[in-house]
Scaffold this motif. Structure first.
Motif, PDB file in Angstrom:
ATOM      1  N   LEU A  52       0.792  -1.128  -0.028  1.00  0.00           N
ATOM      2  CA  LEU A  52       0.152   0.007   0.121  1.00  0.00           C
ATOM      3  C   LEU A  52       0.881   1.357  -0.017  1.00  0.00           C
ATOM      4  O   LEU A  52       0.406   2.118  -0.658  1.00  0.00           O
ATOM      5  CB  LEU A  52      -1.048  -0.119   1.250  1.00  0.00           C
ATOM      6  CG  LEU A  52      -1.952   1.097   1.311  1.00  0.00           C
ATOM      7  CD1 LEU A  52      -2.613   1.363   0.274  1.00  0.00           C
ATOM      8  CD2 LEU A  52      -2.731   1.118   2.780  1.00  0.00           C
ATOM      9  N   ALA A  53       1.910   1.395   0.777  1.00  0.00           N
ATOM     10  CA  ALA A  53       2.759   2.461   0.728  1.00  0.00           C
ATOM     11  C   ALA A  53       3.437   2.721  -0.530  1.00  0.00           C
ATOM     12  O   ALA A  53       3.632   3.840  -0.945  1.00  0.00           O
ATOM     13  CB  ALA A  53       3.700   1.938   1.831  1.00  0.00           C
ATOM     14  N   ALA A  54       3.784   1.493  -1.310  1.00  0.00           N
ATOM     15  CA  ALA A  54       4.601   1.640  -2.505  1.00  0.00           C
ATOM     16  C   ALA A  54       3.241   2.089  -3.685  1.00  0.00           C
ATOM     17  O   ALA A  54       3.726   2.993  -4.470  1.00  0.00           O
ATOM     18  CB  ALA A  54       5.102   0.326  -2.957  1.00  0.00           C
ATOM     19  N   MET A  55       2.070   1.896  -3.559  1.00  0.00           N
ATOM     20  CA  MET A  55       1.086   2.277  -4.470  1.00  0.00           C
ATOM     21  C   MET A  55       0.831   3.499  -4.265  1.00  0.00           C
ATOM     22  O   MET A  55       0.622   4.351  -5.459  1.00  0.00           O
ATOM     23  CB  MET A  55      -0.317   1.339  -4.203  1.00  0.00           C
ATOM     24  CG  MET A  55      -0.190  -0.356  -4.653  1.00  0.00           C
ATOM     25  SD  MET A  55      -1.731  -1.066  -4.375  1.00  0.00           S
ATOM     26  CE  MET A  55      -1.156  -2.626  -5.037  1.00  0.00           C
ATOM     27  N   GLN A  56       0.945   3.967  -2.980  1.00  0.00           N
ATOM     28  CA  GLN A  56       0.536   5.516  -2.888  1.00  0.00           C
ATOM     29  C   GLN A  56       1.776   6.294  -3.307  1.00  0.00           C
ATOM     30  O   GLN A  56       1.515   7.574  -3.572  1.00  0.00           O
ATOM     31  CB  GLN A  56       0.417   5.696  -1.370  1.00  0.00           C
ATOM     32  CG  GLN A  56      -1.175   5.258  -0.691  1.00  0.00           C
ATOM     33  CD  GLN A  56      -1.308   5.579   0.820  1.00  0.00           C
ATOM     34  OE1 GLN A  56      -0.390   5.580   1.193  1.00  0.00           O
ATOM     35  NE2 GLN A  56      -2.543   5.452   0.927  1.00  0.00           N
ATOM     36  N   ALA A  57       2.816   5.908  -3.394  1.00  0.00           N
ATOM     37  CA  ALA A  57       3.956   6.743  -4.368  1.00  0.00           C
ATOM     38  C   ALA A  57       4.044   6.635  -5.782  1.00  0.00           C
ATOM     39  O   ALA A  57       4.768   7.434  -6.205  1.00  0.00           O
ATOM     40  CB  ALA A  57       5.337   6.048  -3.721  1.00  0.00           C
ATOM     41  N   ILE A  58       3.060   5.790  -6.374  1.00  0.00           N
ATOM     42  CA  ILE A  58       2.917   5.815  -7.896  1.00  0.00           C
ATOM     43  C   ILE A  58       2.254   7.336  -8.051  1.00  0.00           C
ATOM     44  O   ILE A  58       1.120   7.724  -7.527  1.00  0.00           O
ATOM     45  CB  ILE A  58       2.178   4.902  -8.168  1.00  0.00           C
ATOM     46  CG1 ILE A  58       3.017   3.461  -8.051  1.00  0.00           C
ATOM     47  CG2 ILE A  58       1.920   4.775  -9.769  1.00  0.00           C
ATOM     48  CD1 ILE A  58       1.964   2.278  -8.333  1.00  0.00           C
ATOM     49  N   PRO A  59       2.826   7.945  -9.183  1.00  0.00           N
ATOM     50  CA  PRO A  59       2.360   9.215  -9.766  1.00  0.00           C
ATOM     51  C   PRO A  59       0.763   8.892 -10.156  1.00  0.00           C
ATOM     52  O   PRO A  59       0.567   8.101 -10.870  1.00  0.00           O
ATOM     53  CB  PRO A  59       3.167   9.670 -10.715  1.00  0.00           C
ATOM     54  CG  PRO A  59       4.588   8.962 -10.517  1.00  0.00           C
ATOM     55  CD  PRO A  59       4.221   7.668  -9.819  1.00  0.00           C
ATOM     56  N   ARG A  60      -0.073   9.837  -9.503  1.00  0.00           N
ATOM     57  CA  ARG A  60      -1.494   9.653 -10.141  1.00  0.00           C
ATOM     58  C   ARG A  60      -1.612  10.022 -11.503  1.00  0.00           C
ATOM     59  O   ARG A  60      -2.521   9.805 -12.251  1.00  0.00           O
ATOM     60  CB  ARG A  60      -2.702  10.565  -8.906  1.00  0.00           C
ATOM     61  CG  ARG A  60      -2.296   9.981  -7.778  1.00  0.00           C
ATOM     62  CD  ARG A  60      -2.719   8.766  -7.741  1.00  0.00           C
ATOM     63  NE  ARG A  60      -2.632   7.940  -6.300  1.00  0.00           N
ATOM     64  CZ  ARG A  60      -2.767   6.706  -5.882  1.00  0.00           C
ATOM     65  NH1 ARG A  60      -3.282   6.306  -6.778  1.00  0.00           N
ATOM     66  NH2 ARG A  60      -2.422   6.281  -5.029  1.00  0.00           N
ATOM     67  N   ASP A  61      -0.605  10.896 -12.038  1.00  0.00           N
ATOM     68  CA  ASP A  61      -0.830  11.359 -13.340  1.00  0.00           C
ATOM     69  C   ASP A  61      -1.002  10.240 -14.433  1.00  0.00           C
ATOM     70  O   ASP A  61      -1.560  10.310 -15.444  1.00  0.00           O
ATOM     71  CB  ASP A  61       0.371  12.152 -13.745  1.00  0.00           C
ATOM     72  CG  ASP A  61       0.317  13.600 -12.961  1.00  0.00           C
ATOM     73  OD1 ASP A  61      -0.817  13.911 -12.358  1.00  0.00           O
ATOM     74  OD2 ASP A  61       1.664  14.160 -12.929  1.00  0.00           O
TER      75      ASP A  61
END
Length: 336
Positions: free
Chosen positions: A205-214
């Motif tokens: 989850l922490a790694a997913m939240q670091a993915i750019p939302r763009d």
């Protein structure tokens, strides 16, 4: 001299004061240079000191013990060379423990990573009370391993277990979870998954939240659905995290001790060692049989196994990553 005839002492001159100032400045500069050079090593030195004390020294000392006949009560005996390793490699009990360890490891680690990845993707979405759900998945991790083993030992009891009671209602014969090889491995792997899935979920989850939302917004504009975004954006961006979790799961899975040790009251790994793991074998050889030499030999063989498997995981992950990077570059050239 003064009028009374006593000699007058000369006071400090400006040249002396200038020399003292230069010395102070020079010392401060040298001190500053030493601070820049030495401080980083002092900051990281506690880790290396602790690693040497609790990691490297026990490892080397275990290797030293493995070449001796070492009893729990009498202590160090004669040097026996590779005799302890020879006994271990020709022991049926050792190879049974290796089989059990790898079986439990595969039954726990593979589903664990998949379930953790799916749960992290769900928790990454816009949920109500998402903080509660995110903290909730970590609750099994903080439960004591002994408590987990006792609870699941009752659930998977051969005669009066809850699982067998549920199976009996649907017409399935009771399963001997403690007596047969595969059922016992499934039961122990279930305990492992219960404890560690939430921990890996939070890492994902922490790694997913670091993915750019763009990236997701661009994919949404291109018409990509959530499933397509998950496989085309999320999973490729999580590759470094996956490598970390696979390596740590491998190291932890091959060192599993608590769950099989507490799966029955005797803690012997079953009547026929059907769920005896390598770490349980080390415990039995060292503390039950009082043979520290053989126990140390098993520990070193386990260390080499973990090292080789972790290296293979790293090389395979690096190869896959490099192949996909090369493929991406080729696609860019074709588009250009």
């Amino acid at each position: 001299m003064t009028s009374t005839g006593t000699p007058q002492l000369a006071g400090p001159t400006s040249d002396d004061e200038r020399v003292r100032q230069q010395r102070r400045v020079g010392f401060s500069q040298r001190l500053g240079r030493w601070d820049v050079k030495v401080s980083p090593y002092l900051y990281i030195s506690p880790f290396f000191i602790l690693f040497i004390v609790v990691g490297l020294f026990p490892l080397l000392y275990t290797g030293y013990v493995s070449f001796h006949k070492w009893d729990l009560l009498t202590g160090k005996g004669d040097s026996v060379g590779f005799e302890n390793f020879d006994w271990v490699l020709h022991s049926d009990m050792f190879w049974k423990s290796v089989r059990n360890t790898f079986s439990i490891f595969l039954l726990s680690s593979v589903p664990q990573v998949i379930i953790a990845l799916v749960l992290a993707a769900i928790l990454d979405a816009n949920l109500r009370a998402k903080t509660f759900w995110r903290m909730g998945v970590l609750v099994p991790y903080v439960v004591a391993p002994v408590a987990v083993s006792l609870i699941f030992g009752q659930l998977f009891a051969d005669q009066s277990g809850t699982i067998n009671a549920i199976l009996a209602k649907v017409g399935i014969d009771p399963i001997l979870w403690h007596s047969h090889v595969l059922p016992s491995h499934i039961a122990i792997a279930t305990m492992v998954n219960f404890r560690w899935t939430g921990y890996n979920t939070l890492i994902f989850l922490a790694a997913m939240q670091a993915i750019p939302r763009d990236l997701y917004e661009a994919a949404l504009i291109d018409g990509a659905k959530r499933v397509r975004q998950f496989f085309s954006i999320t999973i490729p961006m999580l590759r470094p995290t996956m490598i970390f979790i696979v390596v740590t799961s491998t190291i932890g899975g091959l060192q599993i001790f608590d769950e099989p040790r507490m799966f029955d009251q005797a803690g012997r790994g079953g009547a026929d060692q059907q769920y005896l793991t390598v770490t349980n074998l080390i415990y039995q050889l060292g503390w039950t049989n009082r043979n520290f030499g053989r126990a140390s030999a098993v520990a070193w063989i386990l260390f080499l196994m973990i090292l080789v498997i972790s290296l293979i995981n790293y090389l395979l992950s690096r190869r896959i990553s490099s192949d996909e990077t090369a493929g991406a570059k080729k696609r860019k050239k074709v588009r250009a």
